[in-house]
Design an enzyme around this catalytic site. Structure first.
Site, PDB file in Angstrom:
ATOM      1  CG  ASP A  43     -10.381 -39.908 -29.175  1.00  0.00           C
ATOM      2  OD1 ASP A  43     -11.083 -40.908 -28.958  1.00  0.00           O
ATOM      3  OD2 ASP A  43     -10.650 -39.073 -30.067  1.00  0.00           O
ATOM      4  CE1 TYR A  48     -11.094 -36.221 -35.508  1.00  0.00           C
ATOM      5  CE2 TYR A  48      -9.662 -37.178 -33.839  1.00  0.00           C
ATOM      6  CZ  TYR A  48     -10.923 -36.853 -34.288  1.00  0.00           C
ATOM      7  OH  TYR A  48     -12.016 -37.140 -33.517  1.00  0.00           O
ATOM      8  CE  LYS A  77     -13.164 -40.605 -32.342  1.00  0.00           C
ATOM      9  NZ  LYS A  77     -11.763 -40.184 -32.165  1.00  0.00           N
ATOM     10  CG  HIS A 110     -15.529 -40.315 -36.628  1.00  0.00           C
ATOM     11  ND1 HIS A 110     -14.276 -39.912 -37.039  1.00  0.00           N
ATOM     12  CD2 HIS A 110     -15.954 -39.351 -35.788  1.00  0.00           C
ATOM     13  CE1 HIS A 110     -13.972 -38.759 -36.464  1.00  0.00           C
ATOM     14  NE2 HIS A 110     -14.984 -38.404 -35.702  1.00  0.00           N
TER      15      HIS A 110
END
Length: 317
Positions: A43, A48, A77, A110
Site C-alpha cells: 500500500d 508518503y 492514492k 486519499h
C-alpha cells in the site's frame, strides 16, 4: 494467503505491507524483505514520500524473478491537490513512473478534501477548495477516465464516511470497490463496514495497531494505547501470540483487509503470520466490546486557518 475477490476475478491479499511513516532510507529494504517472505500486497501514496524507493525494490524483485508483476497487488492514492478531473491522470502517471509500473491494481482518492493544485499541505484557508466548488463526483470522473485508459484495474476511496460512500455509489459509473478507513477495536465503524460489505465494497483498515509511531503532532494527551489493552493482551497470552497479531486477526476475521506498516523483518513476519491466527467467537466478541469511537487520525489538521472543512463535514458525524 487469504484474499478478497473482485467481480472481474482479481484477488487482493487480505494482508499487505503499509508504507505510511516508512522512511525512504528504510522502505526499499523493507519492501524487498516483505516480498521475499511472502507479502504480495503493498500500500503506497505519493504523500508518503517514498514511492521511488518502493519502485526500485519492486523492479529488482521482478527482474530477479522473485515474483511476477501479475502476482503483486499494488495500491496508491490520489493526493488532495489533484482533484480536478484533468489533474487525476497526470497524478496517476507520476505515481506509476515513481513505482516503475504500467498500471496499479487499485487507485484511491486519499481524502474527500481538495487543495489548490501544487499544494502539498495547506498553509492557509486560501489553499483549500471546498467540495461544493469541486465535488467528489467531478474528481471521480477523472478517476473513471484513468480506469478506462487501463492505468488502474480498480478504483476506490479512503477516509470516506457512510454518507459520502453511499452518495458516490449512487452516482458512479464505475463503482468504488474499496474504502480504506481507520479501523481498529477502539474505532470499529460498524455501520460503515456493514454498508460497504453489503454493497460489494471491500474495507481496508489502516492504523489497525493504533498507529503508535505516527507524528507527535497527531497525538493527544494521555491517549489510550491499543497495543497495551488488557483484553487484547489476555487473548494474546492465552494463544501464545503477540497483541499485534490478535488485532490483525480480529480485523481479518471480519473480512477486512489490513496493511500494517513495519520496516522490521521480525515484525513483518509476525504480522504475516496473523493471517493464519484463529480467534474464537468469544475472543471476537470480547474485542468488539472495546469500541470507543476513538480516532487516532482525526483529520483536525485539515480544519484550521480558515479551512472550509470541519470534523463534522469530513466525517458526517
Amino acid at each position: 494467503m487469504r484474499t478478497l475477490g473482485f467481480d472481474n476475478g482479481d484477488q487482493m491479499p487480505i494482508l499487505g505491507l503499509g508504507t505510511w511513516k516508512a522512511e525512504p532510507n528504510d522502505v526499499y529494504a523493507a519492501v524487498k524483505a516483505a516480498i521475499g517472505m511472502g507479502y504480495r500486497h503493498i500500500d503506497c501514496s505519493p504523500l508518503y514520500g517514498n514511492e521511488p524507493e518502493i519502485g526500485q525494490a519492486l523492479a529488482e524483485c521482478f527482474d530477479e524473478g522473485i515474483v511476477q508483476r501479475e502476482d503483486m497487488w499494488i495500491t496508491s492514492k490520489l493526493w488532495n491537490d489533484s482533484h480536478a478531473p484533468d489533474d487525476v491522470q497526470p497524478a496517476l502517471e507520476r505515481t506509476l513512473a515513481a513505482l516503475r509500473l504500467d498500471y496499479l491494481d487499485l487507485y484511491l482518492i486519499h481524502w474527500p478534501i481538495a487543495f489548490n493544485k501544487g499544494v502539498a499541505f495547506p498553509e492557509s484557508g486560501a489553499d483549500y477548495i471546498a467540495l461544493d466548488e469541486l465535488p467528489i463526483s467531478e474528481t471521480w470522473e477523472g478517476m473513471e477516465g484513468a480506469h478506462r485508459m487501463g492505468l488502474c484495474r480498480h478504483l476506490g476511496v479512503s477516509n470516506f464516511s457512510l454518507v459520502k460512500t453511499k452518495s458516490l455509489l449512487d452516482t458512479a459509473d464505475v463503482k468504488p470497490e474499496v474504502n480504506q478507513i481507520e479501523l481498529h477495536p477502539y474505532l470499529q465503524q460498524p455501520e460503515l463496514v456493514d454498508f460497504c460489505q453489503s454493497r460489494g465494497v471491500h474495507v481496508t483498515a489502516y492504523s489497525s495497531l493504533g498507529s503508535l509511531d505516527r507524528p507527535d503532532e497527531l497525538k493527544g494527551e494521555a491517549e489510550p494505547v491499543l497495543l497495551d489493552d488488557p483484553t487484547v493482551g489476555a487473548i494474546a497470552d492465552r494463544l501464545g501470540a503477540r497483541p499485534a497479531q490478535v488485532l490483525l486477526a480480529w480485523a481479518i476475521g471480519r473480512n477486512i483487509a489490513v496493511i500494517p506498516k513495519s520496516v522490521n523483518p521480525t515484525r513483518m513476519d509476525q504480522n504475516l503470520a496473523a493471517v493464519d491466527a484463529l480467534l474464537s467467537h468469544e475472543d471476537m466478541e470480547a474485542i468488539t466490546a472495546l469500541d470507543r469511537g476513538r480516532r487516532y487520525v482525526a483529520g483536525d489538521f485539515f480544519t484550521w486557518g480558515g479551512s472550509p472543512y470541519t470534523l463534522a463535514n469530513i466525517w458526517d458525524e
